[in-house]
Design a protein around this motif. Structure first.
Motif, PDB file in Angstrom:
ATOM      1  N   ALA A 206       0.826  -1.204   0.000  1.00  0.00           N
ATOM      2  CA  ALA A 206       0.000   0.000   0.000  1.00  0.00           C
ATOM      3  C   ALA A 206       0.863   1.257   0.000  1.00  0.00           C
ATOM      4  N   VAL A 207       0.514   2.212  -0.874  1.00  0.00           N
ATOM      5  CA  VAL A 207       1.192   3.511  -0.871  1.00  0.00           C
ATOM      6  C   VAL A 207       0.278   4.618  -0.345  1.00  0.00           C
ATOM      7  N   HIS A 208      -1.040   4.453  -0.453  1.00  0.00           N
ATOM      8  CA  HIS A 208      -1.959   5.479   0.037  1.00  0.00           C
ATOM      9  C   HIS A 208      -3.377   4.916   0.028  1.00  0.00           C
ATOM     10  N   LYS A 209      -4.189   5.383   1.010  1.00  0.00           N
ATOM     11  CA  LYS A 209      -5.592   4.989   1.071  1.00  0.00           C
ATOM     12  C   LYS A 209      -6.439   6.212   1.393  1.00  0.00           C
ATOM     13  N   ILE A 210      -7.640   6.263   0.823  1.00  0.00           N
ATOM     14  CA  ILE A 210      -8.578   7.366   1.031  1.00  0.00           C
ATOM     15  C   ILE A 210      -9.887   6.771   1.532  1.00  0.00           C
ATOM     16  N   TYR A 211     -10.283   7.099   2.763  1.00  0.00           N
ATOM     17  CA  TYR A 211     -11.484   6.533   3.379  1.00  0.00           C
ATOM     18  C   TYR A 211     -12.608   7.560   3.412  1.00  0.00           C
ATOM     19  N   ALA A 212     -13.783   7.128   3.026  1.00  0.00           N
ATOM     20  CA  ALA A 212     -14.971   7.957   3.185  1.00  0.00           C
ATOM     21  C   ALA A 212     -15.302   8.056   4.670  1.00  0.00           C
ATOM     22  N   ASN A 213     -15.897   9.192   5.069  1.00  0.00           N
ATOM     23  CA  ASN A 213     -16.369   9.343   6.444  1.00  0.00           C
ATOM     24  C   ASN A 213     -17.800   9.862   6.428  1.00  0.00           C
ATOM     25  N   SER A 214     -18.325  10.218   7.583  1.00  0.00           N
ATOM     26  CA  SER A 214     -19.740  10.607   7.669  1.00  0.00           C
ATOM     27  C   SER A 214     -20.028  11.906   6.926  1.00  0.00           C
ATOM     28  N   ASN A 215     -18.991  12.685   6.596  1.00  0.00           N
ATOM     29  CA  ASN A 215     -19.194  13.943   5.874  1.00  0.00           C
ATOM     30  C   ASN A 215     -18.833  13.854   4.392  1.00  0.00           C
ATOM     31  N   THR A 216     -18.505  12.661   3.918  1.00  0.00           N
ATOM     32  CA  THR A 216     -18.155  12.478   2.510  1.00  0.00           C
ATOM     33  C   THR A 216     -19.417  12.480   1.654  1.00  0.00           C
ATOM     34  N   ASP A 217     -19.319  13.062   0.473  1.00  0.00           N
ATOM     35  CA  ASP A 217     -20.408  13.003  -0.513  1.00  0.00           C
ATOM     36  C   ASP A 217     -20.359  11.617  -1.150  1.00  0.00           C
ATOM     37  N   MET A 218     -21.211  10.705  -0.660  1.00  0.00           N
ATOM     38  CA  MET A 218     -21.123   9.313  -1.104  1.00  0.00           C
ATOM     39  C   MET A 218     -21.604   9.119  -2.543  1.00  0.00           C
ATOM     40  N   GLN A 219     -22.491   9.997  -3.005  1.00  0.00           N
ATOM     41  CA  GLN A 219     -22.890   9.890  -4.405  1.00  0.00           C
ATOM     42  C   GLN A 219     -21.713  10.249  -5.308  1.00  0.00           C
ATOM     43  N   ALA A 220     -20.979  11.295  -4.941  1.00  0.00           N
ATOM     44  CA  ALA A 220     -19.785  11.663  -5.699  1.00  0.00           C
ATOM     45  C   ALA A 220     -18.737  10.556  -5.613  1.00  0.00           C
ATOM     46  N   PHE A 221     -18.626   9.923  -4.453  1.00  0.00           N
ATOM     47  CA  PHE A 221     -17.672   8.831  -4.272  1.00  0.00           C
ATOM     48  C   PHE A 221     -17.989   7.684  -5.235  1.00  0.00           C
ATOM     49  N   ARG A 222     -19.244   7.278  -5.273  1.00  0.00           N
ATOM     50  CA  ARG A 222     -19.615   6.140  -6.118  1.00  0.00           C
ATOM     51  C   ARG A 222     -19.560   6.495  -7.597  1.00  0.00           C
ATOM     52  N   ASN A 223     -19.857   7.755  -7.918  1.00  0.00           N
ATOM     53  CA  ASN A 223     -19.716   8.193  -9.309  1.00  0.00           C
ATOM     54  C   ASN A 223     -18.255   8.133  -9.744  1.00  0.00           C
ATOM     55  N   LEU A 224     -17.360   8.530  -8.840  1.00  0.00           N
ATOM     56  CA  LEU A 224     -15.928   8.484  -9.152  1.00  0.00           C
ATOM     57  C   LEU A 224     -15.488   7.040  -9.379  1.00  0.00           C
ATOM     58  N   VAL A 225     -15.925   6.142  -8.517  1.00  0.00           N
ATOM     59  CA  VAL A 225     -15.559   4.727  -8.682  1.00  0.00           C
ATOM     60  C   VAL A 225     -16.047   4.210 -10.023  1.00  0.00           C
ATOM     61  N   GLU A 226     -17.227   4.598 -10.407  1.00  0.00           N
ATOM     62  CA  GLU A 226     -17.772   4.109 -11.677  1.00  0.00           C
ATOM     63  C   GLU A 226     -16.992   4.671 -12.863  1.00  0.00           C
ATOM     64  N   ARG A 227     -16.587   5.951 -12.773  1.00  0.00           N
ATOM     65  CA  ARG A 227     -15.834   6.558 -13.870  1.00  0.00           C
ATOM     66  C   ARG A 227     -14.468   5.903 -14.050  1.00  0.00           C
ATOM     67  N   TYR A 228     -13.864   5.464 -12.954  1.00  0.00           N
ATOM     68  CA  TYR A 228     -12.512   4.902 -13.033  1.00  0.00           C
ATOM     69  C   TYR A 228     -12.488   3.387 -12.868  1.00  0.00           C
ATOM     70  N   ARG A 229     -13.637   2.790 -13.020  1.00  0.00           N
ATOM     71  CA  ARG A 229     -13.740   1.327 -12.969  1.00  0.00           C
ATOM     72  C   ARG A 229     -12.962   0.723 -14.136  1.00  0.00           C
ATOM     73  N   ALA A 230     -12.081  -0.237 -13.854  1.00  0.00           N
ATOM     74  CA  ALA A 230     -11.302  -0.890 -14.908  1.00  0.00           C
ATOM     75  C   ALA A 230     -12.208  -1.725 -15.801  1.00  0.00           C
ATOM     76  N   ALA A 231     -11.874  -1.765 -17.079  1.00  0.00           N
ATOM     77  CA  ALA A 231     -12.689  -2.542 -18.018  1.00  0.00           C
ATOM     78  C   ALA A 231     -12.674  -4.019 -17.671  1.00  0.00           C
ATOM     79  N   GLU A 232     -11.529  -4.508 -17.218  1.00  0.00           N
ATOM     80  CA  GLU A 232     -11.416  -5.927 -16.848  1.00  0.00           C
ATOM     81  C   GLU A 232     -11.385  -6.053 -15.332  1.00  0.00           C
ATOM     82  N   GLN A 233     -12.355  -6.767 -14.793  1.00  0.00           N
ATOM     83  CA  GLN A 233     -12.459  -6.956 -13.348  1.00  0.00           C
ATOM     84  C   GLN A 233     -11.969  -8.356 -12.961  1.00  0.00           C
ATOM     85  N   SER A 234     -10.719  -8.649 -13.282  1.00  0.00           N
ATOM     86  CA  SER A 234     -10.157  -9.967 -12.987  1.00  0.00           C
ATOM     87  C   SER A 234      -9.789 -10.066 -11.510  1.00  0.00           C
ATOM     88  N   ALA A 235      -9.991 -11.247 -10.935  1.00  0.00           N
ATOM     89  CA  ALA A 235      -9.776 -11.468  -9.504  1.00  0.00           C
ATOM     90  C   ALA A 235      -8.368 -11.971  -9.221  1.00  0.00           C
TER      91      ALA A 235
END
Length: 387
Positions: free
Chosen positions: A153-182
């Motif tokens: 790990a080099v860095h982690k960003i945690y949501a908290n009770s004051n985070t805009d969770m809709q913006a958080f999930r929108n960001l995850v969707e925008r940067y979701r990798a095309a291949e979701q290999s496990a």
């Protein structure tokens, strides 16, 4: 990681071998969690002989989403999330800062965030990214986690009770990798064990020992002519030196070793006098900085903690091997730091008095360091060097 990572797959492994390894790893991790529900992923990775990133990869599609590698652009959008908790750590120190990512600028592979969350970002070390959900219901924690080529790990960003969770999930969707290999295949897998041990020994030696050709007189001249603390690393590179051997060579007027208790005492004194300080902690790909006072201090076993509303520091003082008081000339006067190192000679944290370019360091910080010097100074063993 504090233990060697044991890899069972490499770039030469067959697809079947890779799938089998990660299937087995997922099962072993599940069994480990069943026996210890509170076990942190970092500790689980050490016990299983793998990296954090490999463990997370086993959960892709089950609370973990792989992110694409456009990390520079992603970081420019983190400000939209509002308040978050930024976490940067090494083996000895965990630095947690709550606030909003602001004033982010990117220069090549280097990034700077200069708001409450104060970062120096080295994007060349960012190789893997995941969005992670942990827990369930009201206790669910969501985060963005970034790892180097070895899965550390080099860095982690945690949501908290004051985070805009809709913006958080929108960001995850925008940067979701095309291949979701496990699964992931890390660099350096199946390296020759003897060669890896030799390389590690050489790295440790360079961190702790000066070259035989060191010209101490020239080192002192160059050190005395420093104009900016940011020129210090270039000076060390010129002399082919790491920090600890430089400090042993330079003389007590510029660098004095203190006993390990000095780190804890520095925080206690800063809290007692309400002195604003700067606390730097780095991973391979990030340096994270707190500026301001520290107030609530608590020891829990080997950990000495700062537990303030917007800043937490967790320091495993058992892993501190050396503490140095270091003075560097600048155009603003001498700038003094307390620098902490582990047994391998790796720097794990730095403390400064709060300061801005163009202003001298705080007199209260100098007074604090003088008290530490009087109480904790150790005899310095000089290193051999040229004339």
């Amino acid at each position: 990681m504090t233990t060697a990572t044991i890899h069972s797959v490499s770039a030469n492994s067959t697809a079947a071998d890779i799938v089998q390894f990660f299937s087995d790893l997922a099962r072993r991790w599940q069994e480990l969690r069943e026996n210890n529900e509170k076990l942190r992923i970092r500790n689980a990775a050490e016990q299983l002989g793998v990296s954090e990133a490999e463990l997370l990869a086993t959960r892709v599609g089950n609370g973990v989403t792989r992110l694409n590698n456009d990390f520079k652009k992603l970081f420019t959008e983190v400000e939209s999330l509002g308040s978050v908790m930024a976490l940067t750590r090494n083996d000895a120190m965990v630095h947690e800062k709550t606030g909003q990512y602001k004033d982010l600028s990117i220069h090549g592979n280097m990034g700077l965030a200069l708001g409450v969350i104060d970062l120096r970002i080295f994007f060349s070390r960012f190789v893997y990214g995941f969005a992670v959900q942990e827990g369930a219901g009201n206790s669910m924690r969501e985060s963005l986690q970034f790892f180097n080529a070895q899965g550390e790990a080099v860095h982690k960003i945690y949501a908290n009770s004051n985070t805009d969770m809709q913006a958080f999930r929108n960001l995850v969707e925008r940067y979701r990798a095309a291949e979701q290999s496990a699964f992931i295949v890390l660099e350096g897998n199946h390296a020759d064990d003897d060669q890896a041990a030799d390389n590690q020994a050489k790295d440790s030696k360079s961190l702790l020992q000066a070259p035989e050709t060191l010209n101490v007189q020239q080192l002192r001249k160059d050190w005395s002519e420093l104009k900016d603390v940011h020129h210090f690393q270039a000076m060390l590179k010129k002399h082919q030196l790491e920090r600890i051997p430089a400090y042993r060579a330079i003389g007590a007027d510029y660098a004095q070793q203190l006993d390990k208790q000095a780190f804890e005492d520095a925080l206690l004194q800063a809290a007692a006098s309400e002195l604003p300080i700067m606390v730097f902690v780095g991973s391979e790909g990030m340096v994270q900085i707190h500026t301001g006072p520290v107030k609530t201090l608590l020891r829990t076993g080997p950990w000495f903690n700062v537990l303030d509303p917007d800043f937490n520091l967790h320091a495993n003082t058992q892993l501190l091997e050396q503490v140095w008081l270091v003075r560097k000339p600048t155009t603003d006067g001498v700038v003094s730091a307390l620098e902490m190192f582990d047994a391998e000679g790796k720097q794990v944290a730095l403390l400064f008095g709060e300061r801005k370019p163009g202003k001298p360091e705080l007199e209260g910080w100098r007074e604090l360091l003088n008290k530490l010097l009087a109480k904790h100074a150790l005899a310095v063993q000089s290193v051999a060097g040229g004339e």
